[in-house]
Design a protein around this motif. Structure first.
Motif, PDB file in Angstrom:
ATOM      1  N   ILE A  76       0.908  -1.124  -0.019  1.00 10.64           N
ATOM      2  CA  ILE A  76       0.036   0.044  -0.128  1.00 10.64           C
ATOM      3  C   ILE A  76       0.750   1.371  -0.048  1.00 10.64           C
ATOM      4  N   SER A  77       1.797   1.059   0.794  1.00 13.97           N
ATOM      5  CA  SER A  77       2.702   2.521   0.919  1.00 13.97           C
ATOM      6  C   SER A  77       3.587   2.916  -0.428  1.00 13.97           C
ATOM      7  N   HIS A  78       3.666   1.801  -1.151  1.00 14.21           N
ATOM      8  CA  HIS A  78       4.265   2.364  -2.388  1.00 14.21           C
ATOM      9  C   HIS A  78       3.236   2.489  -3.661  1.00 14.21           C
ATOM     10  N   THR A  79       2.383   1.693  -3.461  1.00 15.89           N
ATOM     11  CA  THR A  79       1.312   1.695  -4.647  1.00 15.89           C
ATOM     12  C   THR A  79       0.205   3.066  -4.768  1.00 15.89           C
ATOM     13  N   VAL A  80      -0.021   3.430  -3.428  1.00 15.50           N
ATOM     14  CA  VAL A  80      -0.801   4.546  -3.348  1.00 15.50           C
ATOM     15  C   VAL A  80      -0.117   5.960  -3.926  1.00 15.50           C
ATOM     16  N   PRO A  81       1.216   6.250  -3.417  1.00 14.24           N
ATOM     17  CA  PRO A  81       1.967   7.340  -4.337  1.00 14.24           C
ATOM     18  C   PRO A  81       1.870   7.066  -5.615  1.00 14.24           C
ATOM     19  N   GLU A  82       2.143   6.047  -6.150  1.00 19.69           N
ATOM     20  CA  GLU A  82       2.227   5.706  -7.655  1.00 19.69           C
ATOM     21  C   GLU A  82       1.087   6.038  -8.335  1.00 19.69           C
ATOM     22  N   VAL A  83      -0.025   5.829  -7.834  1.00 19.01           N
ATOM     23  CA  VAL A  83      -1.483   6.268  -8.593  1.00 19.01           C
ATOM     24  C   VAL A  83      -1.970   7.516  -8.293  1.00 19.01           C
ATOM     25  N   LEU A  84      -1.314   7.892  -7.204  1.00 22.86           N
ATOM     26  CA  LEU A  84      -1.963   9.578  -6.979  1.00 22.86           C
ATOM     27  C   LEU A  84      -0.925  10.264  -7.934  1.00 22.86           C
ATOM     28  N   ASP A  85       0.132   9.852  -8.156  1.00 21.33           N
ATOM     29  CA  ASP A  85       1.042  10.843  -9.151  1.00 21.33           C
ATOM     30  C   ASP A  85       0.431  10.582 -10.547  1.00 21.33           C
ATOM     31  N   LEU A  86      -0.004   9.305 -10.992  1.00 16.60           N
ATOM     32  CA  LEU A  86      -0.682   9.017 -12.124  1.00 16.60           C
ATOM     33  C   LEU A  86      -1.753  10.039 -12.345  1.00 16.60           C
ATOM     34  N   VAL A  87      -2.757  10.202 -11.530  1.00 15.98           N
ATOM     35  CA  VAL A  87      -3.953  11.117 -11.567  1.00 15.98           C
ATOM     36  C   VAL A  87      -3.590  12.592 -11.291  1.00 15.98           C
ATOM     37  N   GLY A  88      -2.380  12.808 -11.142  1.00 14.30           N
ATOM     38  CA  GLY A  88      -1.866  14.273 -10.752  1.00 14.30           C
ATOM     39  C   GLY A  88      -2.598  14.790  -9.634  1.00 14.30           C
ATOM     40  N   LEU A  89      -2.284  13.978  -8.352  1.00 17.50           N
ATOM     41  CA  LEU A  89      -2.416  14.436  -7.020  1.00 17.50           C
ATOM     42  C   LEU A  89      -1.290  14.506  -6.150  1.00 17.50           C
ATOM     43  N   SER A  90      -0.164  14.404  -6.597  1.00 19.48           N
ATOM     44  CA  SER A  90       0.892  14.285  -5.583  1.00 19.48           C
ATOM     45  C   SER A  90       1.149  15.523  -4.975  1.00 19.48           C
ATOM     46  N   GLY A  91       1.152  15.419  -3.711  1.00 19.18           N
ATOM     47  CA  GLY A  91       1.291  16.733  -2.623  1.00 19.18           C
ATOM     48  C   GLY A  91      -0.043  16.986  -2.023  1.00 19.18           C
ATOM     49  N   LYS A  92      -0.939  16.256  -2.540  1.00 17.69           N
ATOM     50  CA  LYS A  92      -2.509  16.365  -2.076  1.00 17.69           C
ATOM     51  C   LYS A  92      -2.868  15.243  -0.926  1.00 17.69           C
ATOM     52  N   GLU A  93      -1.869  14.378  -0.710  1.00 15.94           N
ATOM     53  CA  GLU A  93      -2.247  13.264   0.096  1.00 15.94           C
ATOM     54  C   GLU A  93      -2.877  13.470   1.441  1.00 15.94           C
ATOM     55  N   LYS A  94      -2.525  14.414   2.058  1.00 15.16           N
ATOM     56  CA  LYS A  94      -3.172  14.731   3.450  1.00 15.16           C
ATOM     57  C   LYS A  94      -4.565  15.378   3.484  1.00 15.16           C
ATOM     58  N   ARG A  95      -4.837  15.850   2.108  1.00 14.06           N
ATOM     59  CA  ARG A  95      -6.056  16.523   2.104  1.00 14.06           C
ATOM     60  C   ARG A  95      -7.372  16.037   2.419  1.00 14.06           C
ATOM     61  N   PHE A  96      -8.407  16.447   2.994  1.00 13.90           N
ATOM     62  CA  PHE A  96      -9.648  15.814   3.077  1.00 13.90           C
ATOM     63  C   PHE A  96     -10.547  16.146   1.622  1.00 13.90           C
ATOM     64  N   PRO A  97     -11.371  15.299   1.584  1.00  5.36           N
ATOM     65  CA  PRO A  97     -12.360  15.373   0.308  1.00  5.36           C
ATOM     66  C   PRO A  97     -12.685  16.770   0.386  1.00  5.36           C
ATOM     67  N   HIS A  98     -13.198  17.456   1.374  1.00  6.00           N
ATOM     68  CA  HIS A  98     -13.804  18.557   1.227  1.00  6.00           C
ATOM     69  C   HIS A  98     -12.805  19.796   1.138  1.00  6.00           C
ATOM     70  N   GLU A  99     -11.684  19.590   1.037  1.00  6.89           N
ATOM     71  CA  GLU A  99     -10.598  20.546   1.068  1.00  6.89           C
ATOM     72  C   GLU A  99     -10.049  20.450  -0.660  1.00  6.89           C
ATOM     73  N   LEU A 100     -10.791  19.799  -1.386  1.00  7.15           N
ATOM     74  CA  LEU A 100     -10.613  19.431  -2.899  1.00  7.15           C
ATOM     75  C   LEU A 100     -11.437  20.042  -3.629  1.00  7.15           C
ATOM     76  N   SER A 101     -11.065  20.267  -4.962  1.00  8.33           N
ATOM     77  CA  SER A 101     -12.103  20.763  -5.896  1.00  8.33           C
ATOM     78  C   SER A 101     -12.868  19.698  -6.285  1.00  8.33           C
ATOM     79  N   GLY A 102     -13.982  19.985  -7.092  1.00 10.47           N
ATOM     80  CA  GLY A 102     -14.769  18.412  -7.696  1.00 10.47           C
ATOM     81  C   GLY A 102     -13.915  17.773  -8.540  1.00 10.47           C
ATOM     82  N   GLY A 103     -13.073  18.518  -9.595  1.00  9.71           N
ATOM     83  CA  GLY A 103     -12.488  17.693 -10.342  1.00  9.71           C
ATOM     84  C   GLY A 103     -11.414  16.869  -9.795  1.00  9.71           C
ATOM     85  N   GLU A 104     -10.787  17.506  -8.693  1.00 10.05           N
ATOM     86  CA  GLU A 104      -9.704  16.686  -7.701  1.00 10.05           C
ATOM     87  C   GLU A 104     -10.328  15.393  -7.011  1.00 10.05           C
TER      88      GLU A 104
END
Ligand SMILES: Nc1ncnc2c1ncn2[C@@H]1O[C@H](COP(=O)(O)OP(=O)(O)OP(=O)(O)O)[C@@H](O)[C@H]1O
Length: 256
Positions: free
Chosen positions: A115-143
Motif C-alpha cells: 500500500i505504501s508504495h502503490t498509493v503514491p504511484e497512482v496518486l502521481d498518475l492522476v496528478g494529485l501528488s502533494g495532496k495526500e493529506k487533504r480531506f475530500p472537502h478540501e479538494l475541488s470537484g475535479g480533484e
C-alpha cells in the motif's frame, strides 16, 4: 472482455424492460461511451456487468465467465477486476486522499508495504501528488473525481466502469478527467462510460453505443453523441467553432 447475448432486464414490479434484447461485445482495451436519454438503461447495463442486478433473460459474460453462474463467494473476485467511478465521487469524507485510495487495497488484504508504495504511484498518475493529506472537502470537484479514479484504478482492474463521471464538473475540468480516463485506457484497461456529455463524446471519437428505452439503437466506431454526423476534428485555422461536416457515419463492423 464484456459480452451481452440477448440480454433483457425487467425490474420487479415494472412492466417495461430497462434493457431489451441487448447483444454486444466489448473487447479488451476498448473505450466505449454508453449514451441515451435519462432512463434509457445505461446504469442498468453497468449494474449487470457488476452483477449488482441479474439479467431477466440472456447471458452476461465478463472476462469469459457467465456472471449468472458465478457462485456468491466468487462475486467479490469479479468486482475486484472492475473499477467503478460515479458522478458523485463517493469518497469517504473523514479519510484523507491517501487513506481513501489505501482503503481500496486494505479491504482486499494487501500488505502495508504494498500500500505504501502503490498509493503514491497512482496518486502521481492522476496528478494529485502533494495532496495526500487533504480531506475530500478540501479538494475541488475535479480533484475529488481524480481521487475516485485513483481508488478505482489502484488495483489495476481489467475494466473501468464510469457512470456520468463528468456530470458534476465544468467543461474544462471534465476534459482533464477524460484525458485521465484515456490514459488509463491506454494502459490496457477496458473503459465503459455512461454519459450525457455531448461535447466530450464528440471530442473523444470513441465507440458509441446508444440506448433508447432499453434498446440498442446505435453502435458506431468513432461516433459522435448524435446520430448522423462525424464530429469535427479541431485543427489549424478552425478556431473554437469548427465547421461541422455532415458526412455519413460508419456503423460498427462496416469500416473499410
Ligand atoms: N431499482 C430499480 N427498480 C425499478 N426500476 C428501475 C430500477 N432502476 C432503474 N429502473 C428503471 O429502469 C429504467 C432504466 O434506468 P437506468 O437507471 O438504467 O437508466 P439511465 O439511462 O442510467 O438513466 P440516467 O441517465 O438518468 O442515469 C428506467 O425506467 C428506471 O426507472
Amino acid at each position: 472482455m464484456i459480452r451481452f447475448d440477448d440480454v433483457t432486464k425487467v425490474y420487479p414490479g415494472s412492466k417495461r424492460p430497462a434493457l431489451s434484447k441487448i447483444s454486444l461485445e466489448i473487447a479488451k482495451g476498448e473505450f466505449v461511451f454508453l449514451v441515451g436519454a435519462s432512463g434509457s438503461g445505461k446504469s442498468t447495463f453497468l449494474r449487470l456487468v457488476l452483477k449488482e442486478e441479474k439479467a431477466t433473460r440472456g447471458v452476461v459474460r465478463v472476462a469469459g465467465k457467465d456472471v449468472a453462474k458465478l457462485s456468491s463467494w466468487k462475486v467479490p473476485h469479479l468486482r475486484r477486476t472492475i473499477g467503478v467511478v460515479f458522478q458523485d465521487f463517493r469518497l469517504l469524507p473523514n479519510k484523507t486522499v491517501f487513506e481513501n485510495v489505501a482503503f481500496a487495497l486494505q479491504v482486499i488484504g494487501k500488505p502495508r508495504h504494498t500500500i505504501s508504495h502503490t498509493v503514491p504511484e497512482v496518486l502521481d498518475l492522476v496528478g494529485l501528488s502533494g495532496k495526500e493529506k487533504r480531506f475530500p472537502h478540501e479538494l475541488s470537484g475535479g480533484e475529488q473525481q481524480r481521487v475516485a479514479i485513483a481508488r478505482a484504478f489502484v488495483n489495476r482492474p481489467a475494466i473501468l466502469l464510469a457512470d456520468e463521471p463528468t456530470g458534476n464538473l465544468d467543461p474544462t475540468t471534465s476534459l482533464g478527467i477524460m484525458r485521465l480516463l484515456d490514459r488509463i485506457n491506454k494502459t490496457g484497461t477496458t473503459v465503459v462510460m455512461a454519459t450525457h456529455d455531448d461535447d466530450i463524446v464528440d471530442q473523444m471519437r470513441k465507440r458509441v453505443v446508444e440506448l433508447t428505452d432499453g434498446r440498442k439503437i446505435r453502435d458506431e466506431d468513432r461516433g459522435g453523441y448524435a446520430t448522423g454526423v462525424i464530429p469535427p476534428v479541431p485543427g489549424p485555422g478552425t478556431g473554437s467553432h469548427p465547421v461541422q461536416p455532415t458526412v455519413p457515419t460508419v456503423p460498427r463492423g462496416q469500416r473499410g
